[in-house]
Design an enzyme around this catalytic site. Structure first.
Site: not given
Length: 875
Positions: A536, A541, A727, A731, A875
């Site tokens: 993740h 990110h 993602h 997520n 997010i």
């Protein structure tokens, strides 16, 4: 300054109707419209006195009449005629001012204001291609669009701005916005070229000074802002990036001063200013997402979740005695234990707002929504079939591999437990391990190599866990069956003595069943930490942030690749900045809720050493893990080894839809490889992304050379895939699967009990209590649930794959038509997912818990839906 503004709108057809139809007036006048958004009053205004830096500016009394008149002026810039007296820049029109607000409540969304303007046509100026805006108003505002109607010889000219405009005193140069025409650098009209170059220079900054809230400067820094040396050695972490020991992608530079204790460490903001961390102004959250994260920040500093006293959890651990007690979190709630610290933080927040922030009722009970994994069946998560299925259709389906050899080669230790072969042969239906490998029926979930170098240090803390290897076989019905779990520890006498390994086999009853439950829990603990820190955080990110920075520094908003990629960067720098402040920092929420604790980001850095950009493409990833093989006769040229692999089945449909869209788009602007090679901005972008953004890996031979159209298409497809679908897949299932902590415990606190001990007796007599005393304790459970709830929610202002926040994002018709085809293809994929989930043939798509696999279903409603692919890591 906190951003409490809704800056984007999802709908397209409605936005199109918002343009105020204006007509050509007498005397060469062109009528136009300016649409902006004002600040929103939020429910958090009374909180502003407590966290002034976070709350500043949440309320603004801006009305249409405040901006009409002389406060705001626009000057249009010619795209066709240059001014010899101004270095051949495009001729400037005379300043025009916002006129009276347009009464268009039926055309505008809430919070928008529309103004008319009159542009006096200058024969020497010709068609406008850009505009300068200057504001002398006391407050900033969000400029959404500017539209000119009936420009002679051209028709409508649309400027998509979507940017904050501050008072002129904050800028060295007036803000510039370009019309929505797309140009390669070599094709830019000469009168606009200098403006194009200067705007990029402004966005790069000069690399010095502390960045201010109104700035739009994009620059790089290492992760040297995670430590707090003034709090002692327990809050010191290695600097990530800039060294071979701790390589890492770069993050956005803030320029905050160094700490007094260590000049190499950047000082941190106080926790109550966490949402004020600098990111370029247009990268900041909308007020809706700001509100959600503020809620989590409040939860995090409350004493019942994040104690001020060191060692609070260790000295008085909270425990769940059975699974029914955990269900009370969702069914009835847990009474909050308030104290002086808690009250001092919350004293200025009205009780109604406090209840909303903390999800409490009038009696102070903390409640959470029921995770989907236990909605239909509260015990099916415990089955071996569901344990295995989630490796293919859960929240981290990108780790499992098809075994290519047995025992699997390790980079750390070539030796393997010889018992493993004996154990698994008993359950292979007469096949030998070699025969099972040949038939591609043997699979492994392996966390050994990444975890083992850190395990001795991790187990010296309150964590007590193992490195795990899980072997599984493919059954005739397409599901996976666990064969054995190997639990490995460093030898207590030192590494020179090797390791201690114990193999556990599936069992249901008695002490062996209890030990098997704990073995599966240790696997889940390993996978939870790997998922959060590597699958993740690192692989989405962290690796995308340098792409955001490089794109804004080197590709003009006029550039086709900027227009292609920009929607996939929304909110990424903002959420990453927030993460550095409160999640991944020393002592932050992530360290408190995953087992590697203080080794978390160090372990992530070790994984980055083996990160390979081309392998982020889904087909390449599947082939590398042995989960797919090339097959010209199969769909998309790939054949999945497990036909019913929901992540891969849906993911490949999404991947090739993205690739087709990117190919159509790029092919419109680049007719051959030479055009790619000669694109100066594109080449500067790719060079900087490699050498600066991912500078620690810049010499790796696997980087694409960016010398062909195919390389450009693959690169952009990978970026979009990672930022959107990958993602989303890893997520938005966090709460559906991990909101019930027994299903995905994130830490373990003791090893398997030894015979003859009280712990072993408890394991024999009270299976659930022994299980829960081994995994995540009560208070970390509450914090973990709070965290994954926020991370799994879709905001009302989310923009999904196949959507744009404005329909006029380009004036080129062919890309617009290609994008329309892309949207229709995604709708077809949605229906295909629904059909497959309803077909009982595909047992891995729903499983014993009866939770359909929808994590790659492109669209979604608001909230905790377990589906939806946002355009970006928002997010």
């Amino acid at each position: 300054m906190a951003d409490a503004i809704e800056t984007k709108s999802v709908t397209s057809s409605e936005n199109g109707s918002k343009k105020m139809k204006c007509e050509m007036g007498e005397g060469g006048r062109i009528r136009g419209t300016v649409v902006l958004k004002k600040k929103k009053t939020t429910d958090f205004t009374s909180f502003a006195s407590t966290v002034r830096e976070v709350g500043r500016g949440l309320v603004d009394r801006l009305t249409g009449h405040d901006l009409a008149g002389k406060d705001v002026s626009l000057q249009f810039i010619s795209a066709v005629n240059a001014d010899p007296g101004n270095e051949l820049r495009g001729k400037l029109g005379k300043p025009v001012h916002l006129e009276d607000p347009v009464n268009a409540s039926t055309c505008l969304t809430s919070g928008e204001l529309a103004f008319s303007l009159t542009h006096h046509l200058d024969q020497e100026m010709g068609v406008p291609g850009a505009l300068l805006i200057r504001s002398n108003h006391h407050s900033e505002f969000f400029l959404k669009t500017v539209t000119l109607e009936d420009v002679p010889g051209h028709g409508q000219i649309h400027f998509v701005c979507n940017s904050w405009v501050y008072p002129a005193q904050y800028y060295t140069n007036d803000r510039i916005f370009f019309a929505n025409k797309t140009y390669l650098p070599s094709e830019t009209p000469a009168p606009l070229s200098k403006y194009r170059e200067e705007e990029l220079e402004n966005l790069r900054g000069d690399g010095t000074g502390e960045r201010k809230e109104w700035e739009r400067v994009y620059d790089y820094a290492c992760y040297n802002d995670l430590s707090e040396p003034k709090k002692g050695s327990k809050y010191v972490r290695p600097i990530l990036g800039g060294s071979s020991d701790y390589p890492y992608p770069r993050r956005g530079r803030t320029g905050r001063p160094p700490t007094k204790e260590d000049p190499n460490v950047e000082s941190r903001l106080p926790i109550l200013q966490s949402l004020s961390i600098y990111v370029p102004r247009d990268e900041r959250f909308s007020h809706i997402k700001f509100s959600d994260l503020l809620a989590f920040a409040v939860k995090s500093v409350a004493h019942f979740l994040l104690p001020a006293a060191e060692g609070q959890f260790d000295s008085t651990p909270g425990e769940f005695d059975n699974f029914q007690e955990i269900l009370k979190i969702y069914e009835g709630g847990i009474k909050l234990q308030k104290n002086q610290f808690f009250e001092s933080i919350m004293e200025e927040i009205p009780s109604e707002m406090l209840r909303e922030l903390l999800r409490t009722d009038s009696d102070g009970f903390l409640k959470f929504p029921t995770p989907q994994v236990i909605k239909e069946d509260k015990s099916a998560w415990r089955t071996d079939e569901e344990f295995a299925r989630e490796m293919l259709a859960g929240v981290d389906p990108i780790v499992i591999c098809c075994l290519q050899e047995f025992p699997r080669e390790s980079k750390l230790n070539p030796e393997n437990n010889p018992e493993m072969r004996v154990y698994i042969e008993k359950n292979l239906g007469g096949l030998t391990p070699d025969e099972a490998i040949e038939e591609k029926k043997l699979f492994i979930l392996d966390h050994y190599d990444i975890l083992m170098p850190f395990l001795r240090g991790i187990n010296a803390t309150s964590t007590k866990t193992y490195a795990t290897r899980t072997l599984l076989c493919l059954k005739e019905d397409g599901t996976l069956k666990p064969l054995a779990i190997e639990l490995i520890l460093p030898h207590p006498d030192g590494d020179e003595f090797g390791e201690i390994s114990k193999v556990h086999m599936p069992a249901k009853d008695g002490i062996e069943g209890s030990l098997w439950d704990l073995a599966k829990a240790y696997v889940s603990v390993n996978d939870s930490g790997y998922h959060q820190l590597i699958s993740h955080w690192l692989r989405t990110h962290a690796v995308i942030e340098p792409v955001v920075i490089a794109t804004n520094r080197q590709l003009s908003v006029l550039h086709p690749i900027h227009k292609l990629l920009h929607p996939h960067f929304r909110d990424t720098m903002s959420i990453n900045g927030f993460a550095r402040q409160i999640l991944i920092n020393a002592g932050g929420a992530l360290e408190m809720t995953v087992f590697p604790a203080k080794f978390s980001l160090e372990m992530s850095s070790a994984a980055y050493k083996n990160w390979v950009f081309p392998e982020q493409a889904l087909p390449a990833d599947l082939i590398k893990r042995g989960m797919a093989v090339e097959d010209a006769n199969s769909r998309h040229g790939l054949r999945l080894v497990i036909e019913d692999y929901p992540f891969a089945v849906d993911g490949l449909e999404i991947w090739f839809a993205i690739e087709t869209w990117v190919r159509d788009y790029c092919g419109f602007y680049y007719k051959n490889d030479e055009m790619v090679q000669e694109d100066t901005e594109l080449q500067s972008w790719w060079k900087e992304l490699r050498e600066e953004g991912h500078g620690d890996l810049k010499d790796r031979p696997w980087w694409p050379k960016m010398q062909s159209l195919d390389e450009l298409i693959q690169t952009c497809t990978i970026i979009i895939w990672v930022a959107s679908a990958l993602h989303a897949a890893i997520n938005f299932g966090q709460y559906p699967y991990g909101g019930y902590l027994p299903n995905r415990p994130a830490m373990s606190r003791r090893f398997l009990p030894k015979e003859g001990t009280p712990e072993y007796e408890e394991l024999e007599t009270n299976r659930e209590k022994a299980f829960l005393k081994t995994v995540t304790p009560q208070l970390q459970t509450l914090l973990g649930i709070s965290l994954v709830e926020i991370l799994s929610k879709h905001s009302p202002d989310e923009v999904y794959l196949g959507q744009r926040d404005t329909p006029e994002w380009t004036s080129d018709k062919a890309p617009l038509l290609a994008f329309e085809r892309f949207g229709k293809r995604l709708e077809e994929i949605e229906q295909r997912i629904v059909d497959m989930n309803n077909d009982e043939k595909w047992r891995n798509r729903v499983g014993p818990v009866r939770l359909p696999y929808t994590l790659l279903y492109p669209s979604s409603e608001v909230g905790l839906t377990g589906k939806g692919i946002p355009n970006s890591i928002s997010i």
